[in-house]
Design a protein around this motif. Structure first.
Motif, PDB file in Angstrom:
ATOM      1  N   ASN A  12      -4.433  -5.924  -3.226  1.00 51.99           N
ATOM      2  CA  ASN A  12      -4.631  -6.134  -1.787  1.00 51.99           C
ATOM      3  C   ASN A  12      -5.018  -7.586  -1.518  1.00 51.99           C
ATOM      4  O   ASN A  12      -6.165  -7.900  -1.182  1.00 51.99           O
ATOM      5  N   GLU A  47      -8.376  -0.814  -6.549  1.00 50.13           N
ATOM      6  CA  GLU A  47      -7.963  -1.791  -5.544  1.00 50.13           C
ATOM      7  C   GLU A  47      -8.583  -3.131  -5.913  1.00 50.13           C
ATOM      8  O   GLU A  47      -9.795  -3.231  -6.085  1.00 50.13           O
ATOM      9  N   SER A  85       0.816  -1.211   0.000  1.00 53.88           N
ATOM     10  CA  SER A  85       0.000   0.000   0.000  1.00 53.88           C
ATOM     11  C   SER A  85       0.851   1.263   0.000  1.00 53.88           C
ATOM     12  O   SER A  85       0.528   2.252  -0.665  1.00 53.88           O
ATOM     13  N   GLN A 116      -5.853  -5.934   3.631  1.00 56.01           N
ATOM     14  CA  GLN A 116      -5.270  -4.985   4.574  1.00 56.01           C
ATOM     15  C   GLN A 116      -5.937  -3.612   4.474  1.00 56.01           C
ATOM     16  O   GLN A 116      -6.650  -3.315   3.520  1.00 56.01           O
ATOM     17  N   LYS A 117      -5.683  -2.777   5.474  1.00 59.99           N
ATOM     18  CA  LYS A 117      -6.181  -1.406   5.472  1.00 59.99           C
ATOM     19  C   LYS A 117      -5.228  -0.515   4.685  1.00 59.99           C
ATOM     20  O   LYS A 117      -4.038  -0.786   4.583  1.00 59.99           O
ATOM     21  N   ARG A 118      -5.769   0.556   4.127  1.00 60.20           N
ATOM     22  CA  ARG A 118      -4.943   1.484   3.361  1.00 60.20           C
ATOM     23  C   ARG A 118      -4.062   2.329   4.277  1.00 60.20           C
ATOM     24  O   ARG A 118      -4.454   2.686   5.384  1.00 60.20           O
ATOM     25  N   GLU A 119      -2.872   2.647   3.778  1.00 64.35           N
ATOM     26  CA  GLU A 119      -1.998   3.565   4.497  1.00 64.35           C
ATOM     27  C   GLU A 119      -2.616   4.965   4.485  1.00 64.35           C
ATOM     28  O   GLU A 119      -3.295   5.347   3.539  1.00 64.35           O
ATOM     29  N   LYS A 120      -2.360   5.716   5.552  1.00 61.90           N
ATOM     30  CA  LYS A 120      -2.911   7.067   5.682  1.00 61.90           C
ATOM     31  C   LYS A 120      -1.860   8.091   5.243  1.00 61.90           C
ATOM     32  O   LYS A 120      -1.284   8.818   6.045  1.00 61.90           O
ATOM     33  N   GLU A 156      -4.409   7.944  -2.715  1.00 61.61           N
ATOM     34  CA  GLU A 156      -5.180   6.715  -2.825  1.00 61.61           C
ATOM     35  C   GLU A 156      -4.887   5.989  -4.141  1.00 61.61           C
ATOM     36  O   GLU A 156      -4.534   6.621  -5.142  1.00 61.61           O
TER      37      GLU A 156
END
Length: 227
Positions: A198, A214, A181, A202-206, A210
């Protein structure tokens, strides 16, 4: 609804974790490592990536082979299992990582549509040459680009610009694919059409950038590309 990738002239792929399974090495010697081999593999990968970021911030570039060895040393010491013979075998296997099963089919489909396919990786030239040859995908790639040429690791903008310059194609006409990510965020910041593979939900990086798309598998990629 997933967005489409438009006006794509080249697909740029990350190597480690995207095309090549980085758990191959530890899995191959799981009996020697023990039941904790999966956690061992995860720590090795985590430190490997961390060291690339830290070296970039320090301005102290060493190639990915050196970084991978340092990360392995840290991991083996953490697990109190340092063994020179095992270390040598784990490092050697990193030159022969397995492809994810869908990779060849996806590369063939994309090349069949007249779209260039290249690797852009933190890997050193020699590591990438070995991995590509072992996987027998030389004929499916139009180029293999290593950060050795710019002496800084992802996600520095110079890395993504390397692919743009080598290809001679505008950023908006390049799709960049990675299972990492943070790598996708770097490519997006550089102006590429970024696709996050993905695989593990997993969760996206902040990081404020974006992915355009995905997906859970590379197999979905060809259908995203519209003429």
């Amino acid at each position: 609804m997933t967005q489409k990738l438009e006006n794509i002239k080249a697909c740029v792929f990350d190597a480690y974790g995207t095309l090549f399974d980085v758990a191959t090495s530890a899995r191959s010697y799981s009996e020697e490592i023990g039941q904790q081999w999966l956690d061992f593999s995860a720590m090795w990968r985590k430190k490997q990536v961390e060291y690339t970021w830290l070296r970039s911030l320090m301005g102290e570039f060493r190639d990915f082979w050196h970084v991978t060895g340092d990360a392995l040393d840290f991991t083996m010491e953490t697990y109190n299992m340092y063994n020179p013979a095992l270390r040598a075998k784990l490092m050697e296997m990193y030159l022969k990582l397995s492809l994810y099963p869908e990779v060849k089919n996806v590369l063939q489909k994309i090349k069949g549509r007249g779209i260039k396919t290249v690797l852009l990786s933190n890997g050193s030239r020699s590591m990438l040459t070995s991995a590509v040859r072992h996987a027998q995908i030389e004929h499916l790639l139009d180029g293999v680009y290593s950060v050795d040429e710019v002496e800084v690791f992802k996600i520095h903008p110079a890395v993504y610009q390397l692919a743009v310059d080598k290809l001679g194609i505008e950023t908006e006409n390049i799709a960049f694919q990675s299972a990492n990510s943070w790598d996708v965020a770097g490519a997006s910041a550089a102006g590429l059409q970024a696709v996050w593979i993905n695989r593990f939900g997993q969760k996206r990086e902040k990081l404020g950038f974006e992915p355009k798309c995905e997906i859970r598998s590379l197999m979905q990629l060809p259908d995203l590309i519209v003429e």
